[in-house]
Design a protein around this motif. Structure first.
Motif, PDB file in Angstrom:
ATOM      1  N   ASN A 197       0.840  -1.191   0.000  1.00 49.66           N
ATOM      2  CA  ASN A 197       0.000   0.000   0.000  1.00 49.66           C
ATOM      3  C   ASN A 197       0.873   1.237   0.000  1.00 49.66           C
ATOM      4  O   ASN A 197       1.920   1.255   0.662  1.00 49.66           O
ATOM      5  CB  ASN A 197      -0.906   0.045   1.238  1.00 49.66           C
ATOM      6  CG  ASN A 197      -2.092  -0.879   1.119  1.00 49.66           C
ATOM      7  OD1 ASN A 197      -3.047  -0.593   0.420  1.00 49.66           O
ATOM      8  ND2 ASN A 197      -2.011  -2.008   1.798  1.00 49.66           N
ATOM      9  N   LYS A 198       0.431   2.256  -0.733  1.00 52.99           N
ATOM     10  CA  LYS A 198       1.182   3.511  -0.764  1.00 52.99           C
ATOM     11  C   LYS A 198       0.187   4.667  -0.845  1.00 52.99           C
ATOM     12  O   LYS A 198      -0.656   4.709  -1.747  1.00 52.99           O
ATOM     13  CB  LYS A 198       2.112   3.535  -1.981  1.00 52.99           C
ATOM     14  CG  LYS A 198       2.881   4.825  -2.169  1.00 52.99           C
ATOM     15  CD  LYS A 198       3.952   5.004  -1.134  1.00 52.99           C
ATOM     16  CE  LYS A 198       4.765   6.263  -1.389  1.00 52.99           C
ATOM     17  NZ  LYS A 198       5.824   6.455  -0.339  1.00 52.99           N
ATOM     18  N   VAL A 199       0.289   5.569   0.120  1.00 46.95           N
ATOM     19  CA  VAL A 199      -0.515   6.786   0.096  1.00 46.95           C
ATOM     20  C   VAL A 199       0.442   7.941  -0.131  1.00 46.95           C
ATOM     21  O   VAL A 199       1.440   8.065   0.583  1.00 46.95           O
ATOM     22  CB  VAL A 199      -1.295   6.981   1.409  1.00 46.95           C
ATOM     23  CG1 VAL A 199      -2.114   8.267   1.332  1.00 46.95           C
ATOM     24  CG2 VAL A 199      -2.197   5.782   1.676  1.00 46.95           C
ATOM     25  N   THR A 200       0.155   8.763  -1.111  1.00 50.51           N
ATOM     26  CA  THR A 200       1.037   9.873  -1.427  1.00 50.51           C
ATOM     27  C   THR A 200       0.213  11.113  -1.728  1.00 50.51           C
ATOM     28  O   THR A 200      -0.970  11.033  -2.067  1.00 50.51           O
ATOM     29  CB  THR A 200       1.944   9.519  -2.619  1.00 50.51           C
ATOM     30  OG1 THR A 200       2.942  10.519  -2.781  1.00 50.51           O
ATOM     31  CG2 THR A 200       1.130   9.446  -3.916  1.00 50.51           C
ATOM     32  N   GLU A 201       0.863  12.247  -1.602  1.00 49.56           N
ATOM     33  CA  GLU A 201       0.200  13.506  -1.906  1.00 49.56           C
ATOM     34  C   GLU A 201       0.317  13.822  -3.389  1.00 49.56           C
ATOM     35  O   GLU A 201       1.357  13.517  -4.019  1.00 49.56           O
ATOM     36  CB  GLU A 201       0.815  14.640  -1.098  1.00 49.56           C
ATOM     37  CG  GLU A 201       0.557  14.532   0.394  1.00 49.56           C
ATOM     38  CD  GLU A 201       1.188  15.698   1.148  1.00 49.56           C
ATOM     39  OE1 GLU A 201       0.911  15.843   2.349  1.00 49.56           O
ATOM     40  OE2 GLU A 201       1.958  16.462   0.527  1.00 49.56           O
ATOM     41  N   ALA A 252      -5.018   3.606  -8.016  1.00 52.47           N
ATOM     42  CA  ALA A 252      -5.400   2.306  -8.579  1.00 52.47           C
ATOM     43  C   ALA A 252      -4.551   1.235  -7.909  1.00 52.47           C
ATOM     44  O   ALA A 252      -3.661   1.538  -7.104  1.00 52.47           O
ATOM     45  CB  ALA A 252      -5.161   2.278 -10.089  1.00 52.47           C
ATOM     46  N   VAL A 253      -4.824  -0.015  -8.272  1.00 55.22           N
ATOM     47  CA  VAL A 253      -3.936  -1.107  -7.886  1.00 55.22           C
ATOM     48  C   VAL A 253      -3.012  -1.388  -9.066  1.00 55.22           C
ATOM     49  O   VAL A 253      -3.485  -1.583 -10.193  1.00 55.22           O
ATOM     50  CB  VAL A 253      -4.722  -2.374  -7.508  1.00 55.22           C
ATOM     51  CG1 VAL A 253      -3.761  -3.528  -7.209  1.00 55.22           C
ATOM     52  CG2 VAL A 253      -5.622  -2.109  -6.304  1.00 55.22           C
ATOM     53  N   THR A 273       0.222  -3.401  -5.726  1.00 57.53           N
ATOM     54  CA  THR A 273       0.428  -2.241  -4.860  1.00 57.53           C
ATOM     55  C   THR A 273      -0.792  -1.348  -5.011  1.00 57.53           C
ATOM     56  O   THR A 273      -1.109  -0.919  -6.125  1.00 57.53           O
ATOM     57  CB  THR A 273       1.689  -1.449  -5.256  1.00 57.53           C
ATOM     58  OG1 THR A 273       2.847  -2.237  -4.997  1.00 57.53           O
ATOM     59  CG2 THR A 273       1.761  -0.142  -4.461  1.00 57.53           C
ATOM     60  N   ARG A 274      -1.448  -1.071  -3.887  1.00 55.59           N
ATOM     61  CA  ARG A 274      -2.599  -0.164  -3.923  1.00 55.59           C
ATOM     62  C   ARG A 274      -2.089   1.257  -3.717  1.00 55.59           C
ATOM     63  O   ARG A 274      -1.562   1.585  -2.655  1.00 55.59           O
ATOM     64  CB  ARG A 274      -3.620  -0.513  -2.846  1.00 55.59           C
ATOM     65  CG  ARG A 274      -4.854   0.381  -2.857  1.00 55.59           C
ATOM     66  CD  ARG A 274      -5.880  -0.066  -1.831  1.00 55.59           C
ATOM     67  NE  ARG A 274      -6.355  -1.428  -2.114  1.00 55.59           N
ATOM     68  CZ  ARG A 274      -7.276  -1.720  -3.009  1.00 55.59           C
ATOM     69  NH1 ARG A 274      -7.870  -0.763  -3.690  1.00 55.59           N
ATOM     70  NH2 ARG A 274      -7.652  -2.980  -3.184  1.00 55.59           N
TER      71      ARG A 274
END
Lengths: 109, 113
Positions: free
Chosen positions: B10-14, B88-89, B108-109
């Motif tokens: 998982n990756k959350v980015t700005e 997206a994944v 990777t989400r």
């Protein structure tokens, strides 16, 4: 590029029922594969079947390359069969695999 | 390893930041694919590597996307200046030399806020 159409888009079954999923493609292929994507998103390869018929347990697949379609048969369906079934094809050796939009299968207990 | 490995899961980015997604294919597999899957959609082809041949980049949606494969093994997909529509994944898959079953990683989400 090659077009891939799958039908039906959605299918709801009672446990124990049989089903047939179809994949039509617009051009000759030398690579065709079926995949199952479970509700957690994992993609599992079911069959590599550019032509002919294969069976694996309750699943079997047939590809009629000259008529540009493939069929996936599921017998005695179980709730764990739920998920999205996708077909992917490639026109020539070494070319990219193009996926259809998939069939969303729900098997109810 | 036993299967295709992707990181991070998982990756959350700005919005506007760059991200790198990694794929370790199955040992001995010379073909490597990247796909993208948006919620409720089918798999969208991005890029394909086959051995030492030039990659098929025809699916990359914009010049913000690039990928490389070092030493014929590990691959990195880089997205520059991320946009919300990039959420997206991202799925990686590998196979032995062409025309053999394709094996996928868990993906990777990516979420761009």
């Amino acid at each position: 590029g090659i077009q891939v159409e799958q039908s039906p888009p959605d299918l709801i079954l009672q446990e124990g029922a049989n089903s047939t999923l179809r994949c039509n493609f617009s051009d000759s292929v030398n690579n065709l594969q079926w995949f199952h994507q479970n509700p957690w998103g994992q993609l599992i390869n079911l069959f590599y079947i550019p032509s002919g018929t294969k069976q694996n347990g309750r699943l079997s697949a047939t590809t009629v390359a000259t008529e540009r379609y493939s069929l996936l048969y599921i017998s005695s369906s179980q709730t764990t069969d739920s998920g999205v079934y996708s077909c992917a094809v490639a026109e020539t050796s070494g070319s990219r695999l193009t996926f259809g939009e998939g069939t969303q299968l729900t098997v109810n207990p | 390893g036993a299967g295709v490995s992707q990181s991070p899961s998982n990756k959350v980015t700005e919005k506007g930041k760059d991200v790198e997604l990694r794929c370790d294919p199955i040992s001995g597999h010379t073909a490597l694919y990247w796909y993208r899957q948006s919620l409720g959609q089918g798999l969208e082809f991005l890029i394909y590597f086959q051995g030492n041949s030039a990659p098929d980049k025809s699916g990359l949606p914009s010049d913000r996307f690039s990928a490389e494969r070092t030493g014929g093994s590990v691959s990195t997909l880089t997205i520059q200046r991320t946009q919300q529509e990039d959420s997206a994944v991202y799925l990686c898959a590998s196979s032995r030399p062409v025309d053999s079953p394709l094996h996928f990683g868990n993906g990777t989400r990516l979420t761009v806020t």
